[in-house]
Structure formats: C-alpha cells, structure tokens
Design a protein around this motif. Structure first.
Motif, short mmCIF file in Angstrom:
data_model
loop_
_atom_site.label_atom_id
_atom_site.label_comp_id
_atom_site.label_asym_id
_atom_site.label_seq_id
_atom_site.Cartn_x
_atom_site.Cartn_y
_atom_site.Cartn_z
N ARG A 1 0.83 -1.21 0.00
CA ARG A 1 0.00 0.00 0.00
C ARG A 1 0.87 1.26 0.00
O ARG A 1 0.58 2.23 -0.70
N ALA A 2 1.96 1.22 0.79
CA ALA A 2 2.85 2.39 0.84
C ALA A 2 3.54 2.61 -0.49
O ALA A 2 3.69 3.75 -0.97
N ILE A 3 3.98 1.51 -1.10
CA ILE A 3 4.67 1.64 -2.39
C ILE A 3 3.72 2.21 -3.45
O ILE A 3 4.12 3.02 -4.28
N ILE B 1 11.11 5.53 4.62
CA ILE B 1 11.73 5.32 3.32
C ILE B 1 13.24 5.39 3.49
O ILE B 1 13.75 5.97 4.45
N SER B 2 13.96 4.81 2.53
CA SER B 2 15.42 4.75 2.57
C SER B 2 15.95 4.95 1.17
O SER B 2 15.28 4.66 0.18
N ASP B 3 17.19 5.46 1.09
CA ASP B 3 17.85 5.54 -0.21
C ASP B 3 18.67 4.29 -0.44
O ASP B 3 18.67 3.36 0.37
N VAL C 1 12.17 -4.76 3.84
CA VAL C 1 12.70 -3.75 2.94
C VAL C 1 12.18 -4.06 1.54
O VAL C 1 12.38 -5.17 1.03
N ARG C 2 11.47 -3.08 0.91
CA ARG C 2 10.91 -3.28 -0.44
C ARG C 2 11.40 -2.17 -1.36
O ARG C 2 11.34 -0.98 -1.02
N SER C 3 11.91 -2.58 -2.53
CA SER C 3 12.33 -1.60 -3.53
C SER C 3 11.12 -0.91 -4.13
O SER C 3 10.12 -1.56 -4.46
N ILE C 4 11.18 0.43 -4.27
CA ILE C 4 10.06 1.19 -4.82
C ILE C 4 10.27 1.42 -6.31
O ILE C 4 9.53 0.91 -7.15
#
Length: 573
Positions: A62-64, A202-204, A249-252
């Motif tokens: 949902r966030a992605i 979120i993260s880089d 951790v999920r890649s966007i």
C-alpha cells in the motif's frame, strides 16, 4: 612392587556394564516421535516467519502504491511543463503544481553544462547537486530518479526526479529537476490505515532511513538482498530502545528508493509462538526429558570416570609412574575399571623400563663425551707434533703446508670440544661454536700482526653434529685463503655470516680485499687444495658454492645448504 587385587566377576556384575546402562537409558528416552516433533517445529517456525513477512509486505504494498503514484504524477507533469521550464518559467510552474504536489520542494532547470538557469525557490545560480544523475541524462537516459541528498536551500533531505531537455535537433540541452521532500513522502504513506505498532519509513540506496523513530539506517546487505526481489525479505534486528524488530525492505523504483516497514517482533506468548508450542509441546517435552536423562547418564557413568582417567594419564605422562590408583575406580563401570587397572599395570612396566633406559642413556652419554674429549686431546697432541715439526723445517713451502694441516686439525679439535661440552650430543649450537673457532683462527693466523680483523654475524641456529665438522673446515679454508691472498699486506676485514633464508642455511665469507677478475681467471680454474676441500665439504653438506668478486671490491664465497637434515632411512638391520 606393590600388589593389586583384580576385581572378581561378582563385583563386576554388581556394578553393571557401561554399554548396557547407556543402551537402556537412551532406548527408554528416545523414540521416533522426537524426530517428527523437531521437523514439525521447524515447519511451524517457517510458517510463522512467512505469516509475519506477508503481513508487513501487504502494508508495504500500500505504501509503495502511494509513492509510485506520486512519482508517476511528477513524471507526467515534468513532461507536460517541460517546454515552459526550458524557457525559464520555473516559478510560474511551481506556483501551479505546489498545491497538487505537497512533496514538491522546488523546481530547477539546468543548461547543458549543469548550471542553474532558473529556480522557483531562491536565486537562479549554482550547479546541479547530483552530477552522476545529470551525466546519465546527458548519456541519453530520458528520466532519472536520484538517491537522497541534503538540500541547502530547503534544509531538508530530498529525492529528486530529473528529466532531459533536448533542443530542436534532438541534442542534449539541459535538464529540469523536481526535488521531493522525504518528510512529505513519509507523511504520504502514513496516511494509509496502519496498525498501531507498525511504522513506515523510506530509505535511499545507501541504507539511510528517513521518517523512522526506530531505525537510523539499514544494513547495506539488506538493501542488496531486497533489490529486485518482488516478494520482499523479512529481517529481524535487535535495538536497545525498542527490543527486537521485524523489518521488511521493499524496492520502490529504480533501486534508489526503498520502503522500510517495521514492527516489534512477537514475544513468547504471541499468536505466532503459541501455535507451534501447542502442536509440538508434548513431544518436545519428552525430547527434553530424554536429553536430560541421557546427559545425567553420560555425566555419571562416563564423563566422571573419563576425567579421572585423564588425570591419571597426565600424571603418568609427566613421568610419575609410581603413582597407583588404589580404590579410586572401585565404583566405576566394568570397562572403565578394567581400563584403569590396565593403565596401572602399564605404568608399572614403563617405570621399570624407564629406569633401565635412563641408566643406559646416562652410560652412553658419558661414553660419547669421553670419546669426544679423548679425540680432542689426541688432535691437540697431533697439532703439537706438527707445530714442533714446522719449527724444524727450513723450507717455507713445507712450513706453510704443515701450518695448514695444523689449522685443520685445530678446527677438528674445537668441534669435538664443543660436542662434549654440549648437553645435546646430536646437535651443535652454531653461534658459540663458530665464535670459538673464529677466535682460534684469528690467533693461529696472526691476524693482529697483519692488520686483518674477523667480524661475525651468526644467527641462533642448531645443526646436526655431523654437519659441524665440514662447516668448520669450510670456514677454515675460506678464512685462510682470504688472509693469505686478499689484502696484499695492507690489512682488512673478513666477515662471517650464518643465517636462514627460507628453507636454506646460508654461510657467507666476505672480505674487503683487492678482489679478482673472475672472468679473466676462469681459464686457470681453482685447483688448489683449499678450493678442492671446500668443494668436497659443500657436497658433504648437500650444498652449493657461489663465488663473486671484482677488482677492488673484495671477494665473497657463499655456501647454501638445506635447512633440514636428510631423512634417515629405516632398515630392519
């Protein structure tokens, strides 16, 4: 000799067999259900981890979706307003888009060199903040999303979306950038309905986390494992303030932005742990009791007695063969008790043989030392005879021959003197041995009168006694030759070096005398007795000789020999 009573058959049967005791204990405790219980527990644990991961991944999806919708909107608007931004209308476009995109921090346009041509916020000056992303656009990529960077004007961490500007010929003319505030992106994804214990951030690509009160940064290995994985990976990490956390951790997009979803790991009495306990609790309890029973049995029936046997072996290993076990193993199982009594009998026999061998070795050492001492005395007598003979000989050549023979016999005498003074008869410590030899040579060759000095650099090396004599005679010949022929009466220094080089022992005899032209003298060869003896000694030592010299630069003789003595072949004779 102390007499010992052998245990009777009745006493053995009363104590019981070690094998029967262990087989009965383990057979009564362990059953095939224990294996099934362990396998079932493993499957339940895997199901629990999968369920925890799926719950967090559902939230991450949902966030992605929210972030991807924002980025998709930014991409579309960049394309729409690209002509206006290329003309420098950054402020007008920003006023239009800011209400629709609250995450938008600024709009900036750059020329082909990366210089700012217009900026909606602040002055239109400076250069591009992400030169690597700008280079990708210049190479032909239409759009690039950057890693996180700190905006000096907004004083906030930003993710930027850059789009290429082409001129009428399709050539690269610059770029526009839409920087997005990380705090506003986090606020966007938090607007979804989240459980109270779940946190979204979120993260880089470097693992720096934005918008989290629990996690400052994530491991780069987590980023690497999650990149390109559409299912996501569950990580469990301990923290001081929040305890253990489940982190997904999920890649966007473009592997430059990642969603970080975390919540406290379930405790012992949670829905994830109660079900496995209920399904395998009783078998695991039986398994634990069986392990406890086996532990106690092995400890009481094996380890305790093995510890005593080990102490007994250490005592015998230190040479105390007169120690007896007494009644220490009276209550031990049959096998261990028999083993201990066998140990006792073995120690008694070793003690008797050890005493006999020590007496024989003492006698042998005394005899060998006496032989070396007598050989040394006999060699000194021979040297004295030669010295007397030398005084009576008028011919100078004959006198030199007798002196050379006497020097060689003196060297042999020093070897035997060192051997009988050394505690270990089979080896010679080379440092004191060679220093004594060189001191004798300095006096015997009259170096004080000729102005010649011997320096030595001898390492702490032990060599077999069989090698001491050829090494000593090699040095004798080399030093004698240098004293006679190297200095032309003006004196100098002879350096003796013995050292280890990898798997070889190197002996150097170096003088700083006149030197010779080896190429010019090669036809004459080395046919003197000293040279032939040195060659023979080198072969005896399984070594090789190398000489080097130049006129005016002295002379060097190098002997290389194996560091290890040759293996002695075993025979049946």
């Amino acid at each position: 000799m102390t007499s010992r009573q052998t245990p009777t058959t009745d006493e053995k049967s009363k104590r019981g067999s070690l094998r029967l005791r262990l087989l009965f204990t383990i057979a009564a405790a362990l059953t095939p259900i224990l294996i099934f219980a362990g396998f079932r527990s493993y499957l339940n644990a895997q199901d629990s981890m999968a369920e925890r991961r799926n719950q967090l991944i559902e939230i991450a999806d949902r966030a992605i979706d929210e972030i991807e919708q924002v980025l998709s909107t930014v991409d579309t608007l960049e394309q729409i307003y690209l002509p206006d931004l290329a003309r420098g209308e950054c402020s007008a476009v920003y006023e239009t888009l800011a209400p629709r995109i609250p995450q938008l921090s600024n709009i900036v346009a750059f020329d082909a060199g990366g210089k700012v041509t217009c900026s909606a916020v602040g002055q239109s000056s400076g250069t591009v903040a992400q030169p690597s992303a700008f280079a990708e656009l210049k190479a032909g990529k239409p759009s690039v999303r950057t890693d996180a960077f700190f905006g000096p004007r907004s004083q906030a961490w930003l993710f930027s979306v850059l789009r290429r500007i082409d001129d009428e010929n399709g050539e690269f003319a610059g770029a526009v950038a839409f920087p997005l505030r990380t705090d506003e992106l986090v606020r966007t994804i938090r607007l979804t309905n989240l459980p109270e214990d779940v946190e979204l951030a979120i993260s880089d690509g470097d693992g720096q986390v934005f918008g989290s009160a629990r996690i400052v940064a994530v491991n780069e290995d987590w980023i690497e494992q999650s990149t390109g994985d559409p299912d996501g990976v569950l990580f469990v990490t301990p923290t001081r303030q929040f305890g253990s956390l489940d982190v997904v951790v999920r890649s966007i997009v473009d592997d430059r932005m990642y969603a970080i979803i975390s919540r406290p790991s379930p405790g012992l009495f949670s829905e994830f742990s109660l079900q496995p306990i209920e399904s395998v609790g009783i078998p695991l309890l039986s398994f634990s009791l069986a392990l406890l029973a086996a532990w106690l049995a092995v400890d009481g029936l094996v380890l305790k007695w093995l510890a005593r046997l080990r102490r007994l072996a250490l005592i015998y290993g230190e040479g105390h063969y007169n120690f007896r076990i007494g009644n220490e193993f009276e209550n031990a199982p049959d096998e261990i008790a028999d083993f201990a009594h066998s140990f006792d009998r073995m120690a008694n026999r070793i003690s008797e043989r050890d005493a006999s061998l020590r007496a024989a070795i003492t006698t042998r050492d005394a005899a060998v030392k006496e032989i070396h001492h007598r050989v040394k005395n006999n060699l000194q007598i021979v040297a004295s005879f030669l010295n007397l003979q030398r005084r009576q000989v008028k011919d100078s050549a004959a006198r030199e021959v007798i002196s050379a023979a006497r020097h060689r016999i003196d060297a042999l005498s020093i070897v035997h003197q060192t051997l009988y003074q050394h505690e270990r008869l089979e080896t010679v410590h080379m440092q004191p041995f060679l220093e004594a030899l060189l001191s004798h040579l300095a006096g015997a060759l009259g170096m004080d009168e000729t102005g010649v000095r011997i320096d030595s650099e001898i390492a702490e090396i032990d060599r077999p006694a069989d090698d001491a004599i050829p090494i000593a005679l090699f040095i004798l010949e080399a030093v004698t030759n240098a004293t006679k022929y190297a200095f032309s009466g003006h004196g100098g220094v002879i350096t003796i070096r013995l050292y280890e080089d990898a798997d070889e022992i190197v002996l150097d005899v170096i003088d700083d005398g006149d030197g010779v032209d080896l190429d010019a003298s090669a036809d004459n060869g080395s046919t003197g007795l000293g040279s032939r003896l040195m060659t023979a000694f080198a072969k005896q030592l399984r070594g090789s000789i190398k000489t080097s010299s130049k006129p005016g630069e002295g002379f060097r003789v190098e002997l290389r020999m194996p560091a290890l003595p040759p293996e002695k072949k075993e025979t049946n004779f």
